[in-house]
Design a protein around this motif. Structure first.
Motif, short mmCIF file in Angstrom:
data_model
loop_
_atom_site.label_atom_id
_atom_site.label_comp_id
_atom_site.label_asym_id
_atom_site.label_seq_id
_atom_site.Cartn_x
_atom_site.Cartn_y
_atom_site.Cartn_z
N LYS A 122 53.11 28.73 40.11
CA LYS A 122 51.88 29.47 39.81
C LYS A 122 51.08 29.73 41.06
CE LYS A 122 51.30 27.94 35.01
NZ LYS A 122 50.45 27.19 34.06
N LYS A 123 51.00 28.74 41.94
CA LYS A 123 50.26 28.93 43.19
C LYS A 123 50.89 30.04 44.03
CE LYS A 123 49.00 25.18 45.46
NZ LYS A 123 49.08 23.82 46.03
N ALA A 124 52.22 30.04 44.10
CA ALA A 124 52.90 31.08 44.86
C ALA A 124 52.66 32.46 44.25
CB ALA A 124 54.41 30.79 44.93
N ALA A 125 52.70 32.53 42.92
CA ALA A 125 52.47 33.80 42.24
C ALA A 125 51.04 34.30 42.49
CB ALA A 125 52.72 33.65 40.74
N ILE A 126 50.10 33.39 42.49
CA ILE A 126 48.70 33.77 42.76
C ILE A 126 48.55 34.30 44.18
CG2 ILE A 126 46.35 32.86 43.04
CD1 ILE A 126 47.09 30.85 40.75
N LEU A 127 49.16 33.62 45.15
CA LEU A 127 49.07 34.07 46.54
C LEU A 127 49.77 35.40 46.75
CD1 LEU A 127 49.56 30.71 48.51
CD2 LEU A 127 47.43 31.96 48.10
N ASP A 128 50.92 35.59 46.09
CA ASP A 128 51.63 36.87 46.18
C ASP A 128 50.76 38.00 45.63
OD1 ASP A 128 53.86 35.68 47.29
OD2 ASP A 128 54.97 35.58 45.41
N ALA A 129 50.15 37.74 44.47
CA ALA A 129 49.30 38.75 43.85
C ALA A 129 48.08 39.03 44.71
CB ALA A 129 48.87 38.27 42.46
N ALA A 130 47.47 37.98 45.22
CA ALA A 130 46.27 38.15 46.06
C ALA A 130 46.60 38.93 47.33
CB ALA A 130 45.68 36.79 46.41
N GLU A 131 47.71 38.61 47.96
CA GLU A 131 48.09 39.32 49.19
C GLU A 131 48.25 40.82 48.92
OE1 GLU A 131 52.16 39.55 51.70
OE2 GLU A 131 51.24 37.55 51.64
N ALA A 132 48.94 41.16 47.84
CA ALA A 132 49.14 42.57 47.51
C ALA A 132 47.81 43.27 47.26
CB ALA A 132 50.05 42.68 46.29
N LEU A 133 46.91 42.62 46.56
CA LEU A 133 45.62 43.25 46.23
C LEU A 133 44.70 43.32 47.45
CD1 LEU A 133 45.03 41.70 42.71
CD2 LEU A 133 45.38 44.12 43.23
N TYR A 175 39.40 43.20 50.81
CA TYR A 175 38.84 41.93 50.35
C TYR A 175 37.70 42.12 49.36
CZ TYR A 175 36.38 37.46 50.45
OH TYR A 175 35.75 36.31 50.09
N GLU A 176 36.81 43.06 49.65
CA GLU A 176 35.61 43.22 48.82
C GLU A 176 35.96 43.68 47.41
OE1 GLU A 176 32.74 42.26 49.62
OE2 GLU A 176 33.01 41.91 51.77
N ARG A 177 36.91 44.61 47.29
CA ARG A 177 37.20 45.20 45.99
C ARG A 177 38.15 44.35 45.15
NH1 ARG A 177 38.99 51.26 46.40
NH2 ARG A 177 38.87 50.95 44.14
N ALA A 178 39.00 43.58 45.78
CA ALA A 178 39.94 42.75 45.02
C ALA A 178 39.17 41.64 44.30
CB ALA A 178 40.99 42.15 45.96
N SER A 179 39.36 41.54 43.02
CA SER A 179 38.63 40.55 42.22
C SER A 179 39.54 39.42 41.78
CB SER A 179 38.03 41.21 40.98
OG SER A 179 39.05 41.61 40.09
N VAL A 180 38.94 38.29 41.47
CA VAL A 180 39.71 37.16 40.95
C VAL A 180 40.35 37.53 39.62
CG1 VAL A 180 39.58 34.76 40.15
CG2 VAL A 180 38.29 35.47 42.18
N ASP A 181 39.65 38.31 38.80
CA ASP A 181 40.23 38.76 37.52
C ASP A 181 41.51 39.55 37.77
OD1 ASP A 181 38.38 37.77 35.58
OD2 ASP A 181 36.94 39.25 36.23
N ALA A 182 41.48 40.45 38.75
CA ALA A 182 42.65 41.27 39.03
C ALA A 182 43.80 40.41 39.59
CB ALA A 182 42.29 42.37 40.01
N ILE A 183 43.44 39.44 40.43
CA ILE A 183 44.46 38.54 40.97
C ILE A 183 45.14 37.76 39.85
CG2 ILE A 183 44.82 36.47 42.39
CD1 ILE A 183 42.55 37.55 44.22
N ALA A 184 44.33 37.24 38.93
CA ALA A 184 44.88 36.48 37.81
C ALA A 184 45.78 37.35 36.95
CB ALA A 184 43.74 35.90 36.97
N ALA A 185 45.34 38.58 36.68
CA ALA A 185 46.13 39.48 35.84
C ALA A 185 47.47 39.80 36.50
CB ALA A 185 45.35 40.76 35.56
N ARG A 186 47.43 40.09 37.80
CA ARG A 186 48.67 40.44 38.50
C ARG A 186 49.62 39.25 38.57
NH1 ARG A 186 49.68 44.75 42.20
NH2 ARG A 186 51.56 44.37 43.44
N ALA A 187 49.06 38.04 38.72
CA ALA A 187 49.89 36.83 38.79
C ALA A 187 50.32 36.34 37.42
CB ALA A 187 49.13 35.73 39.51
#
Length: 211
Positions: A20-31, A37-49
């Motif tokens: 899960k941690k790897a999936a979150i980091l992969d999603a965050a990196e892409a976003l 940085y400003e536009r990418a949200s935690v909600d979007a990171i969670a959804a992508r991961a």
């Protein structure tokens, strides 16, 4: 649940947690790359991961911490590539001119064109308000080269009272100039013979000063 059963299940839970941690980091990196940085949200990171927002916060906390973990992961990959180049090219007993040329060329033509370096540049080129890596982490490649130059000095292969300055001079004369040439010719692309010529000339200048 007995302690014995819990102990058997712990490795599985740990594996799922790391996944899960790897999936979150992969999603965050892409976003972070696609949206900044400003536009990418935690909600979007969670959804992508494909995890809950709570899972993201449980593992990493705030968005700034997630960004730093992404940056550290990419930086670690680059540091590993530079370490491999140092260990495999700047080897004991090898002709020093040949070794330095091979090292510089490898860093410029293999490490820096890599997707990890492109990602690192895109992440760190964003607004100054983004979280920054600690100076110690940013300086790791330079410190590794400094350590190898200290060995070269101790073995009498170069004359360097200050290996840190020597490493900086070497980088300025070779890698930095080659990267400048690549960036100046982004549309057409710098040819590898041109890059090799820059590295070779830089190594010659460095050795004239330090031998």
């Amino acid at each position: 649940m007995s302690r014995a059963i819990a102990a058997v299940q712990t490795p599985g839970r740990r594996l799922r947690s790391e996944g899960k941690k790897a999936a979150i980091l992969d999603a965050a990196e892409a976003l972070f790359i696609a949206e900044g940085y400003e536009r990418a949200s935690v909600d979007a990171i969670a959804a992508r991961a494909q995890v809950s927002k709570r899972t993201v916060y449980d593992h990493f906390g705030e968005k700034g911490t997630i960004f730093l973990r992404v940056l550290e992961r990419v930086n670690d990959a680059l540091v590993g590539a530079v370490r491999a180049a140092i260990d495999q090219e700047l080897t004991p007993g090898r002709d020093l001119s040949e070794a330095l040329t091979a090292f510089g060329q490898r860093v410029v033509t293999q490490t820096f064109p890599s997707s990890d370096y492109a990602t690192f540049r895109r992440l760190t080129s964003q607004r100054s308000s983004i979280p920054q890596l600690a100076e110690a982490a940013r300086d790791r490649p330079e410190r590794m080269l400094e350590e190898r130059f200290a060995v070269l000095a101790a073995n009498g292969e170069i004359r360097a009272a200050d290996p840190r300055v020597a490493a900086r001079h070497f980088t300025a004369l070779t890698i930095s100039l080659a990267l400048d040439a690549i960036e100046d010719r982004q549309d057409a692309g710098a040819e590898e013979p041109e890059i090799l010529a820059i590295i070779t000339d830089g190594v010659d200048a460095f050795l004239r000063a330090y031998r």
